[in-house]
Design a protein around this motif. Structure first.
Motif, PDB file in Angstrom:
ATOM      1  N   ALA A  22       0.822  -1.213   0.000  1.00  0.00           N
ATOM      2  CA  ALA A  22       0.000   0.000   0.000  1.00  0.00           C
ATOM      3  C   ALA A  22       0.854   1.261   0.000  1.00  0.00           C
ATOM      4  O   ALA A  22       0.487   2.278  -0.617  1.00  0.00           O
ATOM      5  CB  ALA A  22      -0.929  -0.010   1.215  1.00  0.00           C
ATOM      6  N   VAL A  23       1.998   1.230   0.642  1.00  0.00           N
ATOM      7  CA  VAL A  23       2.876   2.397   0.644  1.00  0.00           C
ATOM      8  C   VAL A  23       3.617   2.501  -0.688  1.00  0.00           C
ATOM      9  O   VAL A  23       3.841   3.609  -1.207  1.00  0.00           O
ATOM     10  CB  VAL A  23       3.866   2.313   1.824  1.00  0.00           C
ATOM     11  N   LEU A  24       3.981   1.367  -1.261  1.00  0.00           N
ATOM     12  CA  LEU A  24       4.713   1.397  -2.534  1.00  0.00           C
ATOM     13  C   LEU A  24       3.872   2.001  -3.659  1.00  0.00           C
ATOM     14  O   LEU A  24       4.399   2.729  -4.514  1.00  0.00           O
ATOM     15  CB  LEU A  24       5.162  -0.017  -2.912  1.00  0.00           C
ATOM     16  N   TRP A  80      -4.458   4.796  -0.487  1.00  0.00           N
ATOM     17  CA  TRP A  80      -5.169   5.583   0.509  1.00  0.00           C
ATOM     18  C   TRP A  80      -4.411   5.644   1.841  1.00  0.00           C
ATOM     19  O   TRP A  80      -4.593   6.587   2.614  1.00  0.00           O
ATOM     20  CB  TRP A  80      -6.555   4.978   0.745  1.00  0.00           C
ATOM     21  N   LEU A  81      -3.578   4.653   2.099  1.00  0.00           N
ATOM     22  CA  LEU A  81      -2.828   4.666   3.358  1.00  0.00           C
ATOM     23  C   LEU A  81      -1.840   5.831   3.387  1.00  0.00           C
ATOM     24  O   LEU A  81      -1.651   6.462   4.435  1.00  0.00           O
ATOM     25  CB  LEU A  81      -2.106   3.326   3.537  1.00  0.00           C
ATOM     26  N   VAL A  82      -1.233   6.130   2.268  1.00  0.00           N
ATOM     27  CA  VAL A  82      -0.325   7.272   2.197  1.00  0.00           C
ATOM     28  C   VAL A  82      -1.095   8.575   2.367  1.00  0.00           C
ATOM     29  O   VAL A  82      -0.628   9.521   3.022  1.00  0.00           O
ATOM     30  CB  VAL A  82       0.462   7.250   0.877  1.00  0.00           C
ATOM     31  N   THR A  83      -2.279   8.643   1.815  1.00  0.00           N
ATOM     32  CA  THR A  83      -3.118   9.830   1.995  1.00  0.00           C
ATOM     33  C   THR A  83      -3.484  10.015   3.468  1.00  0.00           C
ATOM     34  O   THR A  83      -3.470  11.139   3.997  1.00  0.00           O
ATOM     35  CB  THR A  83      -4.389   9.703   1.147  1.00  0.00           C
ATOM     36  N   LEU A  84      -3.788   8.909   4.151  1.00  0.00           N
ATOM     37  CA  LEU A  84      -4.084   8.994   5.580  1.00  0.00           C
ATOM     38  C   LEU A  84      -2.853   9.440   6.369  1.00  0.00           C
ATOM     39  O   LEU A  84      -2.982  10.193   7.352  1.00  0.00           O
ATOM     40  CB  LEU A  84      -4.586   7.635   6.079  1.00  0.00           C
ATOM     41  N   ASP A  85      -1.695   8.983   5.971  1.00  0.00           N
ATOM     42  CA  ASP A  85      -0.456   9.437   6.621  1.00  0.00           C
ATOM     43  C   ASP A  85      -0.333  10.959   6.570  1.00  0.00           C
ATOM     44  O   ASP A  85       0.008  11.608   7.578  1.00  0.00           O
ATOM     45  CB  ASP A  85       0.754   8.788   5.955  1.00  0.00           C
ATOM     46  N   TRP A  86      -0.612  11.530   5.416  1.00  0.00           N
ATOM     47  CA  TRP A  86      -0.474  12.974   5.273  1.00  0.00           C
ATOM     48  C   TRP A  86      -1.552  13.728   6.057  1.00  0.00           C
ATOM     49  O   TRP A  86      -1.281  14.802   6.618  1.00  0.00           O
ATOM     50  CB  TRP A  86      -0.539  13.356   3.793  1.00  0.00           C
ATOM     51  N   LYS A  87      -2.734  13.178   6.110  1.00  0.00           N
ATOM     52  CA  LYS A  87      -3.792  13.853   6.873  1.00  0.00           C
ATOM     53  C   LYS A  87      -3.443  13.915   8.363  1.00  0.00           C
ATOM     54  O   LYS A  87      -3.636  14.941   9.025  1.00  0.00           O
ATOM     55  CB  LYS A  87      -5.120  13.135   6.665  1.00  0.00           C
ATOM     56  N   VAL A  88      -2.953  12.794   8.889  1.00  0.00           N
ATOM     57  CA  VAL A  88      -2.561  12.785  10.311  1.00  0.00           C
ATOM     58  C   VAL A  88      -1.377  13.698  10.542  1.00  0.00           C
ATOM     59  O   VAL A  88      -1.303  14.415  11.561  1.00  0.00           O
ATOM     60  CB  VAL A  88      -2.235  11.340  10.748  1.00  0.00           C
TER      61      VAL A  88
END
Length: 342
Positions: free
Chosen positions: A44-46, A50-58
């Motif tokens: 998902a990170v590669l 959406w997980l990367v998008t959630l990282d940026w939101k947090v």
């Protein structure tokens, strides 16, 4: 009195049997599910899902600014995930356990788990090279292969392994349940603290939890190696002790006798090194029977110090009354044939 671990092991010839965990079907199923979750997070990170998008939101939410009153406490709480302090604390506890249980298995298990943690987590960190939130350069980017080393979270994985090893080594089901809950609480809190401070992405923490759990679930596969290592360490120790006892039992070699020094007569020449029996009593003393002639005979043979020194113009003989010296002028002898006429 010796209080080290090896001294405790010497007290009983047969240590108590401690049941070691085995790779049961339930454990294998958990290991397979955790491994699938691990690979899913990496994928998902590669692909910047959406997980990367959630990282940026947090990250843009900045939790440390939303609840600043927690910052002072969480700065100390996150130390429970640092490898150095936690390893020292857990090693001290497991050292006491080794002393009580007459075995080196707790300490060797901790060492094996930390070695696996360094190899597995370190390889993924260096291979993916993800940058942390404070060093991000492009919003929405996964920040991979940029020279970073924060994916997965080392604090989180270390907290799972270090505190989870206590539950793994528990000897009763009740203790295992309590210690499992404690390790889960500590590792969960450490992971969320790194997100609060802003040192890790949320996906870093998720992968750190999975990485630490994989190591704990895989430890039964390394139990035979841990057992062989313990036997090897104890055999080396017994060989060392046997050699030390052998050195203590061998007596020390006697010292070589010193040569006796013969008494010498000061001032005596080669001709005066005869024994005391040949010389007779000292001058001025009586003989064995007290006869006065013994002293006279002793004086008739003076020592070197009493002798007349030899000079170029004389001899050792004492002067004689009716003998003239050789170099003195005397009456001329008559010449053969009579006196010469004037």
């Amino acid at each position: 009195m010796r209080t080290d671990i090896f001294a405790r092991l010497d007290r009983e010839p047969e240590p108590p049997k401690i049941e070691t965990p085995r790779m049961s079907r339930h454990r294998i199923a958990l290991f397979g599910g955790t491994l699938a979750f691990y690979l899913a997070i990496v994928l998902a990170v590669l692909v910047s899902s959406w997980l990367v998008t959630l990282d940026w939101k947090v990250m843009l939410f900045r939790p440390y600014q939303q609840w600043p009153e927690l910052h002072a406490f969480l700065d100390y709480y996150v130390v429970l995930g640092q490898r150095g302090p936690t390893a020292v604390m857990v090693a001290a506890w497991l050292g006491w356990r080794s002393w009580r249980q007459h075995t080196l298995r707790p300490l060797l298990t901790l060492g094996a788990s930390l070695l696996l943690l360094n190899l597995s987590v370190g390889a993924v960190k260096l291979g993916l090279g993800r940058l942390g939130p404070h060093y991000a350069t492009e919003i929405g980017s996964a920040e991979l292969f940029a020279g970073g080393d924060i994916f997965p979270s080392g604090h989180t994985a270390n907290a799972v392994v270090t505190w989870g090893i206590l539950a793994y080594l528990a000897t009763t089901p009740r203790a295992r349940r309590y210690l499992s809950a404690l390790s889960a609480f500590v590792s969960l809190g450490v992971g969320l603290t790194t997100v609060y401070i802003g040192t890790h992405w949320l996906s870093d923490v998720l992968l750190g939890w999975a990485a630490g759990l994989l190591i704990l679930l895989a430890l039964p596969w390394f139990e035979p190696l841990i057992t062989r290592t313990e036997v090897f360490v104890l055999s080396v120790r017994e060989q060392w002790r046997a050699r030390r006892r052998l050195r203590e039992a061998v007596p020390a070699a006697p010292a070589a006798p010193e040569p006796a020094l013969l008494p010498q007569v000061l001032g005596a020449g080669p001709e005066d090194t005869r024994g005391a029996a040949d010389r007779g009593p000292a001058p001025g003393t009586t003989g064995p029977a007290g006869h006065p002639g013994a002293a006279a005979r002793a004086r008739a043979h003076p020592t070197r110090a009493d002798r007349t020194p030899l000079t170029p113009g004389g001899s050792r003989r004492p002067p004689h009354a009716d003998r003239s010296p050789r170099n003195s002028a005397g009456p001329s002898r008559p010449v053969a044939g009579g006196p010469v006429a004037p």
